[in-house]
Design a protein around this motif. Structure first.
Motif, PDB file in Angstrom:
ATOM      1  N   UNK A 283      -6.461  34.438 -64.993  1.00 55.54           N
ATOM      2  CA  UNK A 283      -5.224  34.502 -64.220  1.00 55.54           C
ATOM      3  C   UNK A 283      -5.674  33.678 -62.744  1.00 55.54           C
ATOM      4  N   UNK A 284      -6.511  33.956 -62.425  1.00 58.25           N
ATOM      5  CA  UNK A 284      -6.822  33.514 -60.879  1.00 58.25           C
ATOM      6  C   UNK A 284      -7.257  32.007 -60.949  1.00 58.25           C
ATOM      7  N   UNK A 285      -7.978  31.706 -61.868  1.00 57.90           N
ATOM      8  CA  UNK A 285      -8.412  30.220 -61.698  1.00 57.90           C
ATOM      9  C   UNK A 285      -7.331  29.251 -62.233  1.00 57.90           C
ATOM     10  N   UNK A 286      -6.463  29.654 -62.776  1.00 59.57           N
ATOM     11  CA  UNK A 286      -5.128  28.733 -63.425  1.00 59.57           C
ATOM     12  C   UNK A 286      -4.561  27.807 -62.117  1.00 59.57           C
ATOM     13  N   UNK A 287      -3.873  28.498 -61.199  1.00 63.85           N
ATOM     14  CA  UNK A 287      -3.324  28.006 -60.260  1.00 63.85           C
ATOM     15  C   UNK A 287      -4.188  27.010 -59.354  1.00 63.85           C
ATOM     16  N   UNK A 288      -5.559  27.181 -59.431  1.00 58.77           N
ATOM     17  CA  UNK A 288      -6.536  26.661 -58.502  1.00 58.77           C
ATOM     18  C   UNK A 288      -6.499  25.282 -59.333  1.00 58.77           C
ATOM     19  N   UNK A 289      -6.819  25.292 -60.471  1.00 60.04           N
ATOM     20  CA  UNK A 289      -7.001  24.101 -61.126  1.00 60.04           C
ATOM     21  C   UNK A 289      -5.850  23.304 -61.140  1.00 60.04           C
ATOM     22  N   UNK A 290      -4.362  23.952 -61.265  1.00 63.02           N
ATOM     23  CA  UNK A 290      -3.012  23.099 -61.202  1.00 63.02           C
ATOM     24  C   UNK A 290      -2.970  22.381 -60.044  1.00 63.02           C
ATOM     25  N   UNK A 291      -3.281  23.292 -58.787  1.00 65.17           N
ATOM     26  CA  UNK A 291      -2.997  22.528 -57.464  1.00 65.17           C
ATOM     27  C   UNK A 291      -3.967  21.402 -57.273  1.00 65.17           C
ATOM     28  N   UNK A 292      -5.315  21.479 -57.664  1.00 67.14           N
ATOM     29  CA  UNK A 292      -6.336  20.526 -57.597  1.00 67.14           C
ATOM     30  C   UNK A 292      -6.007  19.467 -58.387  1.00 67.14           C
ATOM     31  N   UNK A 293      -5.440  19.523 -59.522  1.00 61.92           N
ATOM     32  CA  UNK A 293      -4.922  18.587 -60.567  1.00 61.92           C
ATOM     33  C   UNK A 293      -3.852  17.765 -59.872  1.00 61.92           C
ATOM     34  N   UNK A 294      -2.855  18.622 -59.236  1.00 59.43           N
ATOM     35  CA  UNK A 294      -1.737  17.652 -58.618  1.00 59.43           C
ATOM     36  C   UNK A 294      -2.104  17.035 -57.332  1.00 59.43           C
ATOM     37  N   UNK A 295      -3.334  17.297 -56.970  1.00 58.29           N
ATOM     38  CA  UNK A 295      -3.664  16.612 -55.518  1.00 58.29           C
ATOM     39  C   UNK A 295      -4.538  15.349 -56.068  1.00 58.29           C
ATOM     40  N   UNK A 296      -4.842  15.381 -57.399  1.00 58.74           N
ATOM     41  CA  UNK A 296      -5.765  14.220 -58.032  1.00 58.74           C
ATOM     42  C   UNK A 296      -7.283  14.551 -57.815  1.00 58.74           C
ATOM     43  N   UNK A 297      -7.579  16.099 -57.307  1.00 58.70           N
ATOM     44  CA  UNK A 297      -8.947  16.230 -57.324  1.00 58.70           C
ATOM     45  C   UNK A 297      -9.577  16.650 -58.402  1.00 58.70           C
ATOM     46  N   UNK A 298      -9.879  15.648 -59.478  1.00 57.59           N
ATOM     47  CA  UNK A 298     -10.405  16.419 -60.828  1.00 57.59           C
ATOM     48  C   UNK A 298     -11.885  16.823 -60.666  1.00 57.59           C
ATOM     49  N   UNK A 299     -12.623  16.243 -59.754  1.00 54.56           N
ATOM     50  CA  UNK A 299     -13.940  16.981 -59.404  1.00 54.56           C
ATOM     51  C   UNK A 299     -13.821  18.201 -59.110  1.00 54.56           C
ATOM     52  N   UNK A 300     -12.783  18.838 -58.350  1.00 57.25           N
ATOM     53  CA  UNK A 300     -12.658  20.220 -57.933  1.00 57.25           C
ATOM     54  C   UNK A 300     -12.245  21.018 -58.980  1.00 57.25           C
ATOM     55  N   UNK A 368      -6.442  24.747 -70.496  1.00 55.49           N
ATOM     56  CA  UNK A 368      -5.534  24.015 -71.607  1.00 55.49           C
ATOM     57  C   UNK A 368      -4.045  24.402 -70.890  1.00 55.49           C
ATOM     58  N   UNK A 369      -3.717  25.673 -70.569  1.00 54.26           N
ATOM     59  CA  UNK A 369      -2.451  25.920 -69.827  1.00 54.26           C
ATOM     60  C   UNK A 369      -1.921  25.354 -68.831  1.00 54.26           C
ATOM     61  N   UNK A 370      -2.951  24.961 -67.799  1.00 54.78           N
ATOM     62  CA  UNK A 370      -2.706  24.427 -66.554  1.00 54.78           C
ATOM     63  C   UNK A 370      -3.035  22.712 -66.357  1.00 54.78           C
ATOM     64  N   UNK A 371      -3.638  22.400 -67.352  1.00 57.64           N
ATOM     65  CA  UNK A 371      -3.766  20.925 -67.608  1.00 57.64           C
ATOM     66  C   UNK A 371      -3.033  20.078 -68.611  1.00 57.64           C
ATOM     67  N   UNK A 372      -1.892  20.820 -68.657  1.00 53.40           N
ATOM     68  CA  UNK A 372      -1.042  20.080 -69.799  1.00 53.40           C
ATOM     69  C   UNK A 372      -1.111  19.908 -71.257  1.00 53.40           C
ATOM     70  N   UNK A 373      -2.082  21.044 -71.525  1.00 56.96           N
ATOM     71  CA  UNK A 373      -2.353  21.112 -73.231  1.00 56.96           C
ATOM     72  C   UNK A 373      -2.325  22.668 -73.492  1.00 56.96           C
ATOM     73  N   UNK A 374      -0.985  23.135 -73.544  1.00 51.58           N
ATOM     74  CA  UNK A 374      -0.767  24.445 -73.760  1.00 51.58           C
ATOM     75  C   UNK A 374      -0.982  24.630 -75.280  1.00 51.58           C
ATOM     76  N   UNK A 375      -0.655  23.808 -76.175  1.00 54.01           N
ATOM     77  CA  UNK A 375      -0.614  23.918 -77.586  1.00 54.01           C
ATOM     78  C   UNK A 375      -2.377  24.191 -78.022  1.00 54.01           C
TER      79      UNK A 375
END
Length: 455
Positions: A283-300, A368-375
């Motif tokens: 539950x904690x890492x999901x928002x971290x992944x989503x916000x860094x994806x939105x900022x274009x920081x794939x490395x993070x 998957x859920x936070x990077x656009x692959x929920x299925x």
């Protein structure tokens, strides 16, 4: 989107683990006190009954996830009034759905438990437990949903108090009702009902200062069903997989007697408490992944994923050592007998290591859920519950209850490994083809995301 990824993950997971542990401790305490009545039929009964309750709770959890996510999005868009109307309307729908589900399960409890493998006195006791607790599914769903709404407005401490209140109630009422008033399994059922009521009341009391509740409007019922349902239905589909797979394992274990069922039940209740931090990581890492994806920081994004895997491995190693050293204490405290002794020892010696792969699966599903692959998440969860459980457990059952346990462990090793490799593939694909995710986010939106929180 600055600072140590590891530090952010640990802090967010640590606070979430306390609330999760409180929920799991309720079932553990019920089982612990019942085991001290020295009646295998009662421990088996509560094992059978709570296996069905886990399926119901998965529906409640999915509904609360949908409500929290939808509420959080509207509040983040500064549409507080609409969030209040949607949340209030959906709570009304949720109460109706869970009431129907709870009553239906209570009516069908006896045939469902027979299908699960319950027999004799264990069947009679489990049926009575379900008749008492199942109609109160609405209360536990309200507790989860209101806690989820509190997290949506950033009140993590209040959300944690909601779940802790249920655990405290159980800790106080279980010994009084089970031993003091000599009510046995009925006492555990009453304690469960009271804990659910306390959670729901605590949720309302903690949420009232946030102005998110009003008398529901009939006009907003279909709107709430559409907005929240779009998130809740996939969440329910994903969450149902694990308890459904566990039902098959319980059915296979029932062939070997009440002691085998009781031994499996001890493990099933200790695991969520021992690995609450691992479950909170998802539950904690999901928002971290989503916000860094939105900022274009794939490395993070990749760094967050790998940090979570390392923390999962560390937690499993610590738990493995603790279980190995404490197995005799577990056997004595939970009054494990007969075939259950061998199951608990096998688990503490070796099978606990398989939870590393359970962690891999959960962390990958979060990615998957936070990077656009929920299925992908739904597919892997149901893959574990079906292809990763049924054939392995069926073959293992030919070698006794230990074979059932080893079969389940082997299945999750394969599925968890496949999920991790797929998640890494998704992250690498995003790095190679940034246009796939940048097309849906303008630079302005990325800047706004960066301003909302530094993760």
């Amino acid at each position: 989107m600055q600072g140590s990824i590891l530090r952010h993950v640990i802090i967010m997971a640590g606070t979430g683990a306390v609330g999760l542990m409180a929920l799991f401790v309720v079932d553990l305490l019920n089982y612990y006190y019942i085991s001290h009545l020295h009646d295998p039929s009662l421990t088996a009964a509560i094992a059978f009954a709570t296996s069905l309750n886990y399926v119901q709770n998965s529906v409640a959890l999915g509904l609360s996830i949908g409500l929290g996510a939808a509420t959080g999005r509207l509040i983040g868009a500064r549409r507080h009034a609409r969030a209040r109307k949607i949340a209030s309307a959906f709570l009304c729908l949720m109460v109706t759905v869970t009431l129907v589900l709870g009553v239906t399960t209570a009516v069908l409890a006896h045939p469902l438990l027979v299908l699960l493998g319950a027999r004799g006195e264990a069947l009679a006791q489990a049926t009575r437990f379900m008749h008492m607790t199942s109609p109160t599914l609405t209360l536990v769903c309200l507790g989860m949903a209101l806690s989820s709404m509190l997290r949506a407005v950033g009140a993590a401490g209040q959300a944690m108090r909601v779940t802790l209140s249920g655990a405290f109630c159980t800790a106080l009422m279980d010994p009084l009702l089970i031993f003091g008033l000599h009510l046995g399994l009925e006492g555990a059922a009453i304690s469960t009902i009271l804990a659910r009521l306390v959670m729901a009341l605590s949720g309302f009391l903690n949420l009232r200062s946030h102005d998110l509740l009003e008398w529901p409007s009939r006009r907003f019922l279909p709107v709430a069903a559409r907005i929240v349902g779009a998130i809740a239905l996939p969440a329910i589909a994903t969450n149902l997989a694990t308890p459904c797979g566990n039902l098959f394992v319980m059915h296979a274990m029932a062939r070997f007697g009440l002691n085998a069922v009781s031994g499996q039940a001890v493990i099933d209740r200790l695991m969520p408490v021992a690995f609450a931090f691992v479950f909170a990581l998802t539950g904690s890492v999901g928002p971290i992944m989503a916000q860094n994806l939105g900022a274009g920081l794939i490395g993070r994004v990749r760094e967050a994923f790998l940090c979570t895997l390392k923390l999962t491995a560390l937690c499993v190693c610590i738990a493995w050592l603790v279980f190995f050293l404490c197995q005799n204490l577990i056997l004595v405290q939970f009054q494990v007998q007969g075939a259950g002794i061998g199951l608990v020892r096998l688990f503490c010696d070796w099978v606990v290591a398989s939870y590393m792969f359970v962690g891999l699966l959960f962390v990958s599903n979060t990615a998957f859920n936070n990077l656009g692959r929920p299925l992908f998440s739904t597919a892997f969860n149901w893959g574990r519950a079906t292809l990763g459980t049924i054939p392995f457990v069926s073959i293992g059952a030919a070698y006794g209850p230990k074979g059932v346990m080893l079969g389940q462990a082997l299945g999750v090793v394969l599925v968890g490994s496949a999920a991790m490799l797929t998640a890494l593939g998704v992250i690498n694909s995003l790095a190679r083809h940034p246009e796939k995710w940048r097309g849906s986010s303008s630079p302005a939106s990325s800047r706004r995301t960066g301003q909302e929180g530094k993760i």
